[in-house]
Scaffold this motif. Structure first.
Motif, PDB file in Angstrom:
ATOM      1  N   VAL A   1       6.520  50.098  29.983  1.00 27.95           N
ATOM      2  CA  VAL A   1       7.149  48.809  29.699  1.00 27.95           C
ATOM      3  C   VAL A   1       7.669  48.789  28.265  1.00 27.95           C
ATOM      4  O   VAL A   1       8.800  48.352  28.003  1.00 27.95           O
ATOM      5  N   ARG A   2       6.880  49.280  27.331  1.00 26.83           N
ATOM      6  CA  ARG A   2       7.295  49.278  25.923  1.00 26.83           C
ATOM      7  C   ARG A   2       8.552  50.109  25.719  1.00 26.83           C
ATOM      8  O   ARG A   2       9.500  49.666  25.046  1.00 26.83           O
ATOM      9  N   ASP A   3       8.598  51.319  26.307  1.00 30.06           N
ATOM     10  CA  ASP A   3       9.764  52.178  26.119  1.00 30.06           C
ATOM     11  C   ASP A   3      10.981  51.644  26.879  1.00 30.06           C
ATOM     12  O   ASP A   3      12.122  51.812  26.426  1.00 30.06           O
ATOM     13  N   THR A   4      10.753  50.997  28.004  1.00 30.47           N
ATOM     14  CA  THR A   4      11.853  50.375  28.739  1.00 30.47           C
ATOM     15  C   THR A   4      12.491  49.273  27.906  1.00 30.47           C
ATOM     16  O   THR A   4      13.720  49.177  27.787  1.00 30.47           O
ATOM     17  N   TYR A   5      11.654  48.438  27.311  1.00 29.52           N
ATOM     18  CA  TYR A   5      12.164  47.356  26.467  1.00 29.52           C
ATOM     19  C   TYR A   5      12.859  47.913  25.242  1.00 29.52           C
ATOM     20  O   TYR A   5      13.888  47.384  24.798  1.00 29.52           O
ATOM     21  N   SER A   6      12.328  48.983  24.679  1.00 29.37           N
ATOM     22  CA  SER A   6      12.958  49.609  23.508  1.00 29.37           C
ATOM     23  C   SER A   6      14.347  50.135  23.874  1.00 29.37           C
ATOM     24  O   SER A   6      15.303  49.999  23.094  1.00 29.37           O
ATOM     25  N   SER A   7      14.471  50.733  25.068  1.00 25.44           N
ATOM     26  CA  SER A   7      15.766  51.227  25.523  1.00 25.44           C
ATOM     27  C   SER A   7      16.761  50.085  25.671  1.00 25.44           C
ATOM     28  O   SER A   7      17.909  50.173  25.212  1.00 25.44           O
TER      29      SER A   7
ATOM     30  N   ALA B   1      21.851  46.501  21.078  1.00 21.76           N
ATOM     31  CA  ALA B   1      22.222  46.547  19.661  1.00 21.76           C
ATOM     32  C   ALA B   1      23.313  47.556  19.357  1.00 21.76           C
ATOM     33  O   ALA B   1      24.155  47.323  18.480  1.00 21.76           O
ATOM     34  N   GLU B   2      23.342  48.695  20.100  1.00 23.14           N
ATOM     35  CA  GLU B   2      24.206  49.796  19.679  1.00 23.14           C
ATOM     36  C   GLU B   2      25.171  50.300  20.745  1.00 23.14           C
ATOM     37  O   GLU B   2      26.064  51.087  20.424  1.00 23.14           O
ATOM     38  N   VAL B   3      24.999  49.885  21.992  1.00 21.25           N
ATOM     39  CA  VAL B   3      25.917  50.316  23.054  1.00 21.25           C
ATOM     40  C   VAL B   3      26.850  49.172  23.454  1.00 21.25           C
ATOM     41  O   VAL B   3      28.072  49.321  23.450  1.00 21.25           O
ATOM     42  N   MET B   4      26.267  48.025  23.774  1.00 20.03           N
ATOM     43  CA  MET B   4      27.070  46.887  24.208  1.00 20.03           C
ATOM     44  C   MET B   4      28.176  46.514  23.219  1.00 20.03           C
ATOM     45  O   MET B   4      29.312  46.230  23.628  1.00 20.03           O
ATOM     46  N   PRO B   5      27.919  46.511  21.904  1.00 21.31           N
ATOM     47  CA  PRO B   5      28.981  46.093  20.957  1.00 21.31           C
ATOM     48  C   PRO B   5      30.227  46.960  20.999  1.00 21.31           C
ATOM     49  O   PRO B   5      31.304  46.508  20.618  1.00 21.31           O
ATOM     50  N   HIS B   6      30.106  48.203  21.456  1.00 16.69           N
ATOM     51  CA  HIS B   6      31.293  49.057  21.559  1.00 16.69           C
ATOM     52  C   HIS B   6      32.249  48.560  22.628  1.00 16.69           C
ATOM     53  O   HIS B   6      33.447  48.882  22.604  1.00 16.69           O
ATOM     54  N   PHE B   7      31.734  47.777  23.571  1.00 21.15           N
ATOM     55  CA  PHE B   7      32.542  47.374  24.714  1.00 21.15           C
ATOM     56  C   PHE B   7      32.748  45.864  24.813  1.00 21.15           C
ATOM     57  O   PHE B   7      33.635  45.421  25.544  1.00 21.15           O
ATOM     58  N   ASP B   8      31.943  45.084  24.107  1.00 23.27           N
ATOM     59  CA  ASP B   8      32.152  43.630  24.163  1.00 23.27           C
ATOM     60  C   ASP B   8      32.810  43.081  22.905  1.00 23.27           C
ATOM     61  O   ASP B   8      33.072  41.884  22.804  1.00 23.27           O
ATOM     62  N   GLY B   9      33.076  43.953  21.947  1.00 23.12           N
ATOM     63  CA  GLY B   9      33.793  43.537  20.752  1.00 23.12           C
ATOM     64  C   GLY B   9      32.974  42.751  19.754  1.00 23.12           C
ATOM     65  O   GLY B   9      33.523  42.228  18.778  1.00 23.12           O
ATOM     66  N   SER B  10      31.645  42.681  19.953  1.00 27.06           N
ATOM     67  CA  SER B  10      30.847  41.780  19.122  1.00 27.06           C
ATOM     68  C   SER B  10      30.683  42.253  17.687  1.00 27.06           C
ATOM     69  O   SER B  10      30.347  41.450  16.818  1.00 27.06           O
ATOM     70  N   PHE B  11      30.875  43.543  17.425  1.00 30.68           N
ATOM     71  CA  PHE B  11      30.781  43.950  16.009  1.00 30.68           C
ATOM     72  C   PHE B  11      32.131  44.331  15.400  1.00 30.68           C
ATOM     73  O   PHE B  11      32.195  44.840  14.290  1.00 30.68           O
ATOM     74  N   ASP B  12      33.222  44.045  16.115  1.00 28.34           N
ATOM     75  CA  ASP B  12      34.536  44.391  15.588  1.00 28.34           C
ATOM     76  C   ASP B  12      34.830  43.670  14.277  1.00 28.34           C
ATOM     77  O   ASP B  12      35.342  44.263  13.321  1.00 28.34           O
ATOM     78  N   HIS B  13      34.529  42.384  14.219  1.00 28.05           N
ATOM     79  CA  HIS B  13      34.780  41.616  12.993  1.00 28.05           C
ATOM     80  C   HIS B  13      33.949  42.153  11.833  1.00 28.05           C
ATOM     81  O   HIS B  13      34.436  42.253  10.699  1.00 28.05           O
ATOM     82  N   MET B  14      32.689  42.496  12.108  1.00 26.50           N
ATOM     83  CA  MET B  14      31.833  43.012  11.039  1.00 26.50           C
ATOM     84  C   MET B  14      32.350  44.337  10.507  1.00 26.50           C
ATOM     85  O   MET B  14      32.358  44.580   9.294  1.00 26.50           O
ATOM     86  N   LEU B  15      32.790  45.220  11.421  1.00 28.38           N
ATOM     87  CA  LEU B  15      33.310  46.513  10.978  1.00 28.38           C
ATOM     88  C   LEU B  15      34.591  46.348  10.175  1.00 28.38           C
ATOM     89  O   LEU B  15      34.777  47.011   9.147  1.00 28.38           O
ATOM     90  N   ARG B  16      35.455  45.449  10.628  1.00 22.52           N
ATOM     91  CA  ARG B  16      36.685  45.220   9.872  1.00 22.52           C
ATOM     92  C   ARG B  16      36.379  44.615   8.499  1.00 22.52           C
ATOM     93  O   ARG B  16      37.016  44.971   7.500  1.00 22.52           O
ATOM     94  N   SER B  17      35.395  43.706   8.451  1.00 22.21           N
ATOM     95  CA  SER B  17      35.017  43.111   7.177  1.00 22.21           C
ATOM     96  C   SER B  17      34.457  44.165   6.232  1.00 22.21           C
ATOM     97  O   SER B  17      34.760  44.170   5.031  1.00 22.21           O
ATOM     98  N   GLU B  18      33.639  45.074   6.787  1.00 20.91           N
ATOM     99  CA  GLU B  18      33.086  46.146   5.959  1.00 20.91           C
ATOM    100  C   GLU B  18      34.200  47.016   5.388  1.00 20.91           C
ATOM    101  O   GLU B  18      34.195  47.353   4.187  1.00 20.91           O
ATOM    102  N   GLU B  19      35.179  47.375   6.236  1.00 20.51           N
ATOM    103  CA  GLU B  19      36.285  48.226   5.779  1.00 20.51           C
ATOM    104  C   GLU B  19      37.096  47.536   4.687  1.00 20.51           C
ATOM    105  O   GLU B  19      37.456  48.159   3.678  1.00 20.51           O
ATOM    106  N   ARG B  20      37.399  46.254   4.901  1.00 21.35           N
ATOM    107  CA  ARG B  20      38.173  45.524   3.899  1.00 21.35           C
ATOM    108  C   ARG B  20      37.410  45.413   2.587  1.00 21.35           C
ATOM    109  O   ARG B  20      37.986  45.536   1.500  1.00 21.35           O
ATOM    110  N   THR B  21      36.104  45.191   2.680  1.00 20.19           N
ATOM    111  CA  THR B  21      35.288  45.045   1.474  1.00 20.19           C
ATOM    112  C   THR B  21      35.247  46.340   0.683  1.00 20.19           C
ATOM    113  O   THR B  21      35.349  46.333  -0.559  1.00 20.19           O
ATOM    114  N   ILE B  22      35.105  47.474   1.388  1.00 24.13           N
ATOM    115  CA  ILE B  22      35.074  48.765   0.705  1.00 24.13           C
ATOM    116  C   ILE B  22      36.386  48.996  -0.039  1.00 24.13           C
ATOM    117  O   ILE B  22      36.399  49.402  -1.213  1.00 24.13           O
TER     118      ILE B  22
END
Length: 399
Positions: free
Chosen positions: A338-344, A350-371
């Motif tokens: 159960v613990r490892d299932t929840y961890s997966s 946190a790290e797979v869904m955002p590639h396809f739902d666009g949820s971290f696109d704004h953050m990545l663009r903000s990071e690039e602009r800030t740099i």
């Protein structure tokens, strides 16, 4: 093609080792859906099975009613309601009632049934399940959408001036049909303007046929004058992730071995997955964990590895199909603790869904602009610090 926003969900037969407390297993399945709801998963689909001792949810609508009360946002669907086993008025009435209980969060997934042993218990000829499913669905659709009464008679059910006393909460029923390798499910999805849930990618042939699924849907929709949307196309994948591939494999062993042995005892069709070459010598006994991992990953719809490998696999399916709307994780099994299932699931959210739902696109663009901005104004920043230091020193000297 523009980037399509993709949602993630769970597909839960479920599949449990039968030597455990049914009470605890049912509660654990509910807890998994609660956790997925908190992580932002969009849907969960619950199976209906009546034999075998592992896929232990029979009345899936009762399970969904309990899950509705424990969750806030996640949509819940019958995956699937086995239409040939029930009177269509009962299915329609329960679907409408769940629609009210959930304020529109429930969906009606339908199918002919997957276990011959289920049909055997009620004396149903397996060869009649598909024709009965169509007869039942046409009656259900009419009951859920008409303002009048419904009268139909077949060799297995009768409706006499039938009508729902409580209509659905939602303006339009949300139907989903399942697809294996045949065009049966996609044809119905197109004919009735429903969604599609593809379970067929457990072989090289099935993976190759995925793109054809939606072609059939669109062709049938054009003939029937219905509207369909790729956002309503769901594809089931096998996925468990950890920080490293070795860690992911360690977490699912020996659970995968026990799962394989259990399926090998209860369902010959599963062993067919692992025998993709019809000319190969017949397999003797249940496959090993290594066989199962190797086979599942060879189908290109499975990953036991890292979030990055999961992203690559899903992107491959997008390219193979031309785009679809929802990834469903095969869930409710006991590959890992159960613990490892929840961890997966946490890593996927946190790290797979955002590639396809666009949820971290704004953050990545903000990071690039800030740099870029920081680098461009680095000299100005240094000069400002130096000026502040000089002003401070001059103040000390005056005192």
């Amino acid at each position: 093609m523009s980037k399509r926003r993709m949602e993630f969900g769970l597909f839960m037969p479920p599949q449990h080792l039968p030597n455990q407390s049914a009470t605890r297993l049912i509660q654990r399945d509910l807890e998994l859906i609660e956790f997925a709801d908190r992580l932002g998963f969009a849907e969960a689909w619950i199976g209906e099975h009546h034999t075998g001792g592992s896929e232990i949810i029979g009345p899936s609508d009762l399970f969904i009613a309990a899950a509705v009360e424990r969750t806030k946002r996640i949509r819940l669907g019958t995956g699937v309601a086995t239409l040939p086993y029930h009177h269509p008025l009962e299915i329609a009435e329960r679907a409408a009632f769940l629609d009210h209980l959930s304020f529109g969060r429930t969906m009606l997934g339908v199918g002919p049934g997957s276990l011959p042993s289920d049909a055997h218990q009620i004396g149903l000829d397996w060869s009649k399940t598909r024709s009965r499913m169509i007869e039942s669905f046409e009656a259900i659709n009419e009951l859920l959408t008409t303002e009048g009464t419904v009268t139909r008679e077949t060799d297995w059910f009768t409706l006499n001036d039938a009508a729902l006393q409580v209509g659905p909460y939602s303006e339009r029923p949300k139907y989903v049909f399942t697809a294996m390798e045949s065009p049966f499910g996609p044809t119905l999805a197109g004919r009735y303007g429903g969604g599609l849930l593809s379970l067929s990618a457990t072989s090289a042939k099935g993976y190759g046929a995925l793109g054809q699924h939606w072609e059939v849907v669109e062709a049938e929709a054009a003939k029937s004058g219905t509207t369909v949307d790729r956002a309503d196309w769901r594809i089931v994948v096998f996925l468990h992730v950890a920080r490293t591939k070795d860690e992911a494999l360690r977490q699912v062993t020996p659970g995968l071995g026990r799962w394989t042995e259990m399926l090998g005892r209860s369902s010959e069709r599963v062993l067919g997955w692992l025998q993709p070459d019809p000319d190969a010598p017949p397999r003797v006994g249940p496959p090993s964990t290594e066989d199962l991992v190797g086979f599942l990953e060879s189908t290109k719809i499975s990953v036991f590895g890292t979030p990055e490998q999961a992203v690559e696999m899903i992107q491959g399916i997008v390219e193979q199909t031309g785009g679809f709307g929802k990834v469903l994780l095969h869930s409710g099994h006991e590959w890992a603790s159960v613990r490892d299932t929840y961890s997966s699931l946490e890593l996927i959210a946190a790290e797979v869904m955002p590639h396809f739902d666009g949820s971290f696109d704004h953050m990545l663009r903000s990071e690039e602009r800030t740099i870029v901005t920081v680098e461009e104004r680095r000299a100005e920043q240094i000069q400002s610090v130096q000026k502040a230091s000089e002003t401070y020193k001059q103040g000390l000297q005056r005192t």
